[in-house]
Structures are given as C-alpha cells and as structure tokens.
Design a protein around this motif. Sequence first.
Motif, PDB file in Angstrom:
ATOM      1  N   ASN A 187     -46.117   3.160 -90.521  1.00 37.16           N
ATOM      2  CA  ASN A 187     -44.924   3.853 -90.062  1.00 37.16           C
ATOM      3  C   ASN A 187     -45.051   5.355 -90.288  1.00 37.16           C
ATOM      4  O   ASN A 187     -44.684   6.150 -89.416  1.00 37.16           O
ATOM      5  CB  ASN A 187     -43.691   3.306 -90.766  1.00 37.16           C
ATOM      6  CG  ASN A 187     -42.419   3.651 -90.037  1.00 37.16           C
ATOM      7  OD1 ASN A 187     -42.406   4.456 -89.133  1.00 37.16           O
ATOM      8  ND2 ASN A 187     -41.338   3.023 -90.438  1.00 37.16           N
ATOM      9  N   VAL A 188     -45.573   5.755 -91.430  1.00 38.81           N
ATOM     10  CA  VAL A 188     -45.787   7.185 -91.693  1.00 38.81           C
ATOM     11  C   VAL A 188     -46.790   7.760 -90.702  1.00 38.81           C
ATOM     12  O   VAL A 188     -46.584   8.851 -90.155  1.00 38.81           O
ATOM     13  CB  VAL A 188     -46.261   7.406 -93.147  1.00 38.81           C
ATOM     14  CG1 VAL A 188     -46.735   8.820 -93.363  1.00 38.81           C
ATOM     15  CG2 VAL A 188     -45.140   7.067 -94.114  1.00 38.81           C
ATOM     16  N   PHE A 189     -47.865   7.038 -90.445  1.00 37.87           N
ATOM     17  CA  PHE A 189     -48.859   7.507 -89.482  1.00 37.87           C
ATOM     18  C   PHE A 189     -48.252   7.647 -88.091  1.00 37.87           C
ATOM     19  O   PHE A 189     -48.470   8.655 -87.413  1.00 37.87           O
ATOM     20  CB  PHE A 189     -50.054   6.559 -89.430  1.00 37.87           C
ATOM     21  CG  PHE A 189     -51.027   6.899 -88.334  1.00 37.87           C
ATOM     22  CD1 PHE A 189     -51.916   7.944 -88.492  1.00 37.87           C
ATOM     23  CD2 PHE A 189     -51.027   6.199 -87.144  1.00 37.87           C
ATOM     24  CE1 PHE A 189     -52.800   8.285 -87.477  1.00 37.87           C
ATOM     25  CE2 PHE A 189     -51.902   6.520 -86.122  1.00 37.87           C
ATOM     26  CZ  PHE A 189     -52.795   7.572 -86.296  1.00 37.87           C
ATOM     27  N   LEU A 190     -47.505   6.639 -87.669  1.00 42.47           N
ATOM     28  CA  LEU A 190     -46.926   6.670 -86.324  1.00 42.47           C
ATOM     29  C   LEU A 190     -45.917   7.799 -86.157  1.00 42.47           C
ATOM     30  O   LEU A 190     -45.830   8.415 -85.099  1.00 42.47           O
ATOM     31  CB  LEU A 190     -46.264   5.332 -86.006  1.00 42.47           C
ATOM     32  CG  LEU A 190     -47.218   4.173 -85.765  1.00 42.47           C
ATOM     33  CD1 LEU A 190     -46.452   2.864 -85.686  1.00 42.47           C
ATOM     34  CD2 LEU A 190     -48.019   4.390 -84.501  1.00 42.47           C
ATOM     35  N   TYR A 224     -47.601   9.512 -79.916  1.00 41.46           N
ATOM     36  CA  TYR A 224     -46.607   8.755 -79.171  1.00 41.46           C
ATOM     37  C   TYR A 224     -45.323   9.560 -79.008  1.00 41.46           C
ATOM     38  O   TYR A 224     -44.896  10.270 -79.904  1.00 41.46           O
ATOM     39  CB  TYR A 224     -46.266   7.451 -79.879  1.00 41.46           C
ATOM     40  CG  TYR A 224     -47.406   6.470 -79.966  1.00 41.46           C
ATOM     41  CD1 TYR A 224     -48.409   6.430 -79.020  1.00 41.46           C
ATOM     42  CD2 TYR A 224     -47.481   5.563 -81.011  1.00 41.46           C
ATOM     43  CE1 TYR A 224     -49.446   5.524 -79.099  1.00 41.46           C
ATOM     44  CE2 TYR A 224     -48.506   4.653 -81.103  1.00 41.46           C
ATOM     45  CZ  TYR A 224     -49.481   4.640 -80.141  1.00 41.46           C
ATOM     46  OH  TYR A 224     -50.499   3.747 -80.236  1.00 41.46           O
ATOM     47  N   THR A 225     -44.702   9.402 -77.867  1.00 43.70           N
ATOM     48  CA  THR A 225     -43.417  10.049 -77.601  1.00 43.70           C
ATOM     49  C   THR A 225     -42.511   9.065 -76.884  1.00 43.70           C
ATOM     50  O   THR A 225     -42.984   8.089 -76.287  1.00 43.70           O
ATOM     51  CB  THR A 225     -43.571  11.309 -76.719  1.00 43.70           C
ATOM     52  OG1 THR A 225     -44.198  10.945 -75.501  1.00 43.70           O
ATOM     53  CG2 THR A 225     -44.391  12.379 -77.417  1.00 43.70           C
ATOM     54  N   GLY A 226     -41.237   9.320 -76.943  1.00 42.08           N
ATOM     55  CA  GLY A 226     -40.270   8.530 -76.197  1.00 42.08           C
ATOM     56  C   GLY A 226     -40.206   7.081 -76.619  1.00 42.08           C
ATOM     57  O   GLY A 226     -40.167   6.751 -77.806  1.00 42.08           O
ATOM     58  N   GLY A 227     -40.191   6.212 -75.603  1.00 34.62           N
ATOM     59  CA  GLY A 227     -40.024   4.785 -75.842  1.00 34.62           C
ATOM     60  C   GLY A 227     -41.151   4.159 -76.635  1.00 34.62           C
ATOM     61  O   GLY A 227     -40.915   3.249 -77.439  1.00 34.62           O
ATOM     62  N   THR A 228     -42.354   4.640 -76.443  1.00 37.71           N
ATOM     63  CA  THR A 228     -43.490   4.095 -77.184  1.00 37.71           C
ATOM     64  C   THR A 228     -43.339   4.350 -78.674  1.00 37.71           C
ATOM     65  O   THR A 228     -43.589   3.470 -79.492  1.00 37.71           O
ATOM     66  CB  THR A 228     -44.806   4.723 -76.687  1.00 37.71           C
ATOM     67  OG1 THR A 228     -44.882   4.565 -75.272  1.00 37.71           O
ATOM     68  CG2 THR A 228     -45.999   4.067 -77.333  1.00 37.71           C
ATOM     69  N   ARG A 229     -42.907   5.555 -79.011  1.00 37.04           N
ATOM     70  CA  ARG A 229     -42.703   5.889 -80.425  1.00 37.04           C
ATOM     71  C   ARG A 229     -41.576   5.046 -81.025  1.00 37.04           C
ATOM     72  O   ARG A 229     -41.679   4.586 -82.164  1.00 37.04           O
ATOM     73  CB  ARG A 229     -42.390   7.365 -80.562  1.00 37.04           C
ATOM     74  CG  ARG A 229     -42.246   7.810 -81.994  1.00 37.04           C
ATOM     75  CD  ARG A 229     -42.086   9.296 -82.088  1.00 37.04           C
ATOM     76  NE  ARG A 229     -41.973   9.700 -83.482  1.00 37.04           N
ATOM     77  CZ  ARG A 229     -41.894  10.940 -83.872  1.00 37.04           C
ATOM     78  NH1 ARG A 229     -41.917  11.909 -82.979  1.00 37.04           N
ATOM     79  NH2 ARG A 229     -41.793  11.236 -85.141  1.00 37.04           N
ATOM     80  N   ILE A 230     -40.517   4.845 -80.271  1.00 38.37           N
ATOM     81  CA  ILE A 230     -39.404   4.040 -80.755  1.00 38.37           C
ATOM     82  C   ILE A 230     -39.841   2.596 -80.989  1.00 38.37           C
ATOM     83  O   ILE A 230     -39.537   1.999 -82.032  1.00 38.37           O
ATOM     84  CB  ILE A 230     -38.221   4.110 -79.773  1.00 38.37           C
ATOM     85  CG1 ILE A 230     -37.624   5.511 -79.769  1.00 38.37           C
ATOM     86  CG2 ILE A 230     -37.161   3.076 -80.111  1.00 38.37           C
ATOM     87  CD1 ILE A 230     -36.617   5.761 -78.671  1.00 38.37           C
ATOM     88  N   LEU A 231     -40.559   2.019 -80.022  1.00 40.18           N
ATOM     89  CA  LEU A 231     -41.021   0.636 -80.174  1.00 40.18           C
ATOM     90  C   LEU A 231     -41.972   0.472 -81.351  1.00 40.18           C
ATOM     91  O   LEU A 231     -41.889  -0.514 -82.089  1.00 40.18           O
ATOM     92  CB  LEU A 231     -41.683   0.165 -78.884  1.00 40.18           C
ATOM     93  CG  LEU A 231     -40.753  -0.110 -77.710  1.00 40.18           C
ATOM     94  CD1 LEU A 231     -41.569  -0.457 -76.471  1.00 40.18           C
ATOM     95  CD2 LEU A 231     -39.799  -1.229 -78.050  1.00 40.18           C
TER      96      LEU A 231
END
Length: 59
Positions: free
Chosen positions: A16-19, A25-32
């Motif tokens: 989670n820290v890495f992501l 990642y941005t937008g929906g990909t980052r949220i998922l």
Amino acid sequence: MRPLLWLLLAVAVVANVFLSTFSGYTGGTRILASVGTGVVTLGAGAGLWLTRGRAAGRV
C-alpha cells in the motif's frame, strides 16, 4: 496460521505504501489498487484479532 497472517499484513502495508508513493498509477487504477491492499490489510488484521490468545482470568 498466525505467522502467515503477520506476513500477509506486513506485505499488504508495504504494498500500500509503494502503491501510494512510488507507483505511477492514477485515477481508478490507483483507487482499485489501494482498495485491494486495504481489504487484505483489514482481513489479516481481523484474522489476527480473532486468533489472539486469551489471558487467564480476563473476560
């Protein structure tokens, strides 16, 4: 079982820290990705809490 849950918790927190910090990642990909690691973190935490040892004499 508990060592596996601790390992899963640690890996999910690091992921989670890495992501949230280093991935592109941005937008929906980052949220998922964040939701996925959050679910794993909460699941591992709940599993550890449910399998905790009870101290003698405590309710």
